[in-house]
Motif scaffolding. Structure first.
Motif, mmCIF file in Angstrom:
data_model
loop_
_atom_site.group_PDB
_atom_site.id
_atom_site.type_symbol
_atom_site.label_atom_id
_atom_site.label_comp_id
_atom_site.label_asym_id
_atom_site.label_seq_id
_atom_site.Cartn_x
_atom_site.Cartn_y
_atom_site.Cartn_z
ATOM 1 N N ASN A 1 7.456 3.457 1.264
ATOM 2 C CA ASN A 1 8.457 3.695 2.291
ATOM 3 C C ASN A 1 9.437 2.440 2.214
ATOM 4 O OD1 ASN A 1 7.944 6.262 2.485
ATOM 5 N ND2 ASN A 1 6.936 6.141 4.665
ATOM 6 N N VAL A 2 8.825 1.397 2.502
ATOM 7 C CA VAL A 2 9.664 -0.148 2.833
ATOM 8 C C VAL A 2 10.178 -0.170 1.457
ATOM 9 C CG1 VAL A 2 9.095 -2.489 2.871
ATOM 10 C CG2 VAL A 2 7.934 -0.626 4.517
ATOM 11 N N GLU A 3 9.412 -0.198 0.256
ATOM 12 C CA GLU A 3 10.221 -0.357 -1.210
ATOM 13 C C GLU A 3 11.540 0.436 -1.072
ATOM 14 O OE1 GLU A 3 9.165 0.402 -5.551
ATOM 15 O OE2 GLU A 3 7.731 -1.013 -4.530
ATOM 16 N N ASP A 4 11.324 1.790 -0.820
ATOM 17 C CA ASP A 4 12.387 2.745 -0.854
ATOM 18 C C ASP A 4 13.686 2.329 0.096
ATOM 19 O OD1 ASP A 4 10.959 4.185 -2.642
ATOM 20 O OD2 ASP A 4 10.466 5.907 -1.411
ATOM 21 N N MET A 5 13.146 1.835 1.195
ATOM 22 C CA MET A 5 14.166 1.480 2.193
ATOM 23 C C MET A 5 15.080 0.433 1.662
ATOM 24 S SD MET A 5 14.526 -1.237 4.669
ATOM 25 C CE MET A 5 12.937 -1.824 4.845
ATOM 26 N N ILE A 6 14.370 -0.607 0.852
ATOM 27 C CA ILE A 6 15.064 -1.857 0.510
ATOM 28 C C ILE A 6 15.817 -1.499 -0.683
ATOM 29 C CG2 ILE A 6 14.567 -3.841 -0.770
ATOM 30 C CD1 ILE A 6 13.944 -4.393 2.067
ATOM 31 N N ILE B 1 15.703 -10.872 -1.959
ATOM 32 C CA ILE B 1 15.375 -9.557 -2.593
ATOM 33 C C ILE B 1 16.605 -9.266 -3.385
ATOM 34 C CG2 ILE B 1 14.524 -7.346 -2.618
ATOM 35 C CD1 ILE B 1 13.172 -8.214 0.060
ATOM 36 N N SER B 2 16.629 -8.896 -4.554
ATOM 37 C CA SER B 2 17.565 -8.319 -5.308
ATOM 38 C C SER B 2 17.386 -7.473 -6.357
ATOM 39 C CB SER B 2 18.551 -9.360 -5.822
ATOM 40 O OG SER B 2 17.983 -10.109 -6.672
ATOM 41 N N TYR B 3 17.987 -6.761 -7.120
ATOM 42 C CA TYR B 3 17.662 -6.020 -8.341
ATOM 43 C C TYR B 3 17.598 -6.969 -9.550
ATOM 44 C CZ TYR B 3 18.102 -1.099 -6.434
ATOM 45 O OH TYR B 3 17.845 -0.087 -5.807
ATOM 46 N N SER C 1 -14.993 2.877 1.781
ATOM 47 C CA SER C 1 -14.090 2.609 2.946
ATOM 48 C C SER C 1 -12.700 1.753 2.784
ATOM 49 C CB SER C 1 -14.933 1.873 3.947
ATOM 50 O OG SER C 1 -14.034 1.289 5.097
ATOM 51 N N LEU C 2 -13.112 0.957 1.850
ATOM 52 C CA LEU C 2 -11.646 -0.082 1.415
ATOM 53 C C LEU C 2 -10.810 0.687 0.559
ATOM 54 C CD1 LEU C 2 -10.528 -2.909 1.551
ATOM 55 C CD2 LEU C 2 -11.787 -3.212 -0.476
ATOM 56 N N ALA C 3 -11.292 1.772 -0.316
ATOM 57 C CA ALA C 3 -10.478 2.510 -1.112
ATOM 58 C C ALA C 3 -9.661 3.515 -0.194
ATOM 59 C CB ALA C 3 -11.332 3.662 -2.173
ATOM 60 N N TYR C 4 -10.377 3.942 0.955
ATOM 61 C CA TYR C 4 -9.625 4.747 1.864
ATOM 62 C C TYR C 4 -8.279 4.090 2.478
ATOM 63 C CZ TYR C 4 -11.664 9.240 1.488
ATOM 64 O OH TYR C 4 -12.255 10.661 1.039
ATOM 65 N N GLN C 5 -8.871 2.806 2.866
ATOM 66 C CA GLN C 5 -7.560 2.000 3.456
ATOM 67 C C GLN C 5 -6.782 1.621 2.591
ATOM 68 O OE1 GLN C 5 -10.291 -1.322 4.617
ATOM 69 N NE2 GLN C 5 -11.055 -0.356 6.442
ATOM 70 N N ALA C 6 -6.929 1.256 1.247
ATOM 71 C CA ALA C 6 -5.911 1.139 0.231
ATOM 72 C C ALA C 6 -5.064 2.292 0.130
ATOM 73 C CB ALA C 6 -6.471 0.699 -1.183
ATOM 74 N N LYS C 7 -5.890 3.552 -0.027
ATOM 75 C CA LYS C 7 -4.884 4.598 -0.155
ATOM 76 C C LYS C 7 -3.977 4.957 0.884
ATOM 77 C CE LYS C 7 -5.606 9.577 -0.802
ATOM 78 N NZ LYS C 7 -4.638 10.045 0.007
ATOM 79 N N GLU C 8 -4.274 4.683 2.134
ATOM 80 C CA GLU C 8 -3.425 4.846 3.394
ATOM 81 C C GLU C 8 -2.264 3.841 3.324
ATOM 82 O OE1 GLU C 8 -5.822 4.810 7.062
ATOM 83 O OE2 GLU C 8 -7.180 6.325 6.151
ATOM 84 N N LEU C 9 -2.485 2.853 2.739
ATOM 85 C CA LEU C 9 -1.294 1.795 2.721
ATOM 86 C C LEU C 9 -0.189 2.263 1.907
ATOM 87 C CD1 LEU C 9 -3.225 -1.612 3.012
ATOM 88 C CD2 LEU C 9 -1.499 -0.646 4.593
ATOM 89 N N LYS C 10 -0.633 3.045 0.546
ATOM 90 C CA LYS C 10 0.507 3.309 -0.362
ATOM 91 C C LYS C 10 1.820 3.993 0.086
ATOM 92 C CE LYS C 10 -2.965 3.561 -4.328
ATOM 93 N NZ LYS C 10 -3.440 4.438 -5.408
ATOM 94 N N LYS C 11 1.574 4.784 1.024
ATOM 95 C CA LYS C 11 2.734 5.729 1.409
ATOM 96 C C LYS C 11 3.577 4.708 2.197
ATOM 97 C CE LYS C 11 4.819 9.730 2.636
ATOM 98 N NZ LYS C 11 5.909 10.121 2.056
ATOM 99 N N PRO C 12 3.187 4.028 3.260
ATOM 100 C CA PRO C 12 3.940 2.849 3.921
ATOM 101 C C PRO C 12 4.732 1.984 3.124
ATOM 102 C CG PRO C 12 1.880 3.394 5.177
ATOM 103 C CD PRO C 12 1.667 4.079 3.709
ATOM 104 N N LEU C 13 3.852 1.263 2.245
ATOM 105 C CA LEU C 13 4.303 0.514 1.304
ATOM 106 C C LEU C 13 5.570 1.021 0.492
ATOM 107 C CD1 LEU C 13 1.169 -1.509 0.493
ATOM 108 C CD2 LEU C 13 2.901 -2.301 1.957
#
Length: 132
Positions: free
Chosen positions: A50-55, A68-70, A36-48
């Protein structure tokens, strides 16, 4: 009372992030809890991601963030010229030069190399997680 990020499963059971950093906690999970925890972690990968890509996109556009900076880092690589490779082969043997992957060779030489690759390609199995 501390404010800590948690993952809450479909049954309302919370798992604090600090516990997911603990090997002892993870080792104590039942098989069902671990899955169950593995599935929850997997579901978080894409949203996280997306946030990193937006930044990154905003930083590329010139926007600035307070915390936050490069950062820059240097990456080293050995010159891949024929002269360098031959010098390394003469001094250290064939183990000193890398052989490209079949995909890299196909990109470089096209279909002409495919027949030769079939004769020398070695296949190995990799285990990857599959979520259904």
């Amino acid at each position: 009372m501390t404010h800590e990020m948690m993952i809450v499963n479909a049954y309302g059971e919370p798992t604090p992030v600090s516990e997911m950093l603990s090997k002892e906690y993870l080792d104590g999970l039942t098989t069902e809890q671990a899955e169950s925890l593995a599935y929850q972690a997997k579901e978080l990968k894409k949203p996280l991601k997306n946030v990193e890509d937006m930044i990154k996109e905003r930083l590329n556009e010139g926007q600035q963030f307070k915390n936050i900076s490069y950062s820059t880092s240097k990456r080293s690589a050995v010159d891949q010229s024929d002269e360098t490779k031959m010098a390394f082969v003469k001094k250290y043997g064939w183990g000193a030069v890398s052989v490209n992957t079949p995909a890299q060779l196909k990109r470089e030489f096209g279909k002409a190399i495919a027949e030769d690759l079939e004769k020398v390609t070695v296949y190995s199995e990799q285990k990857r997680l599959t979520y259904k």
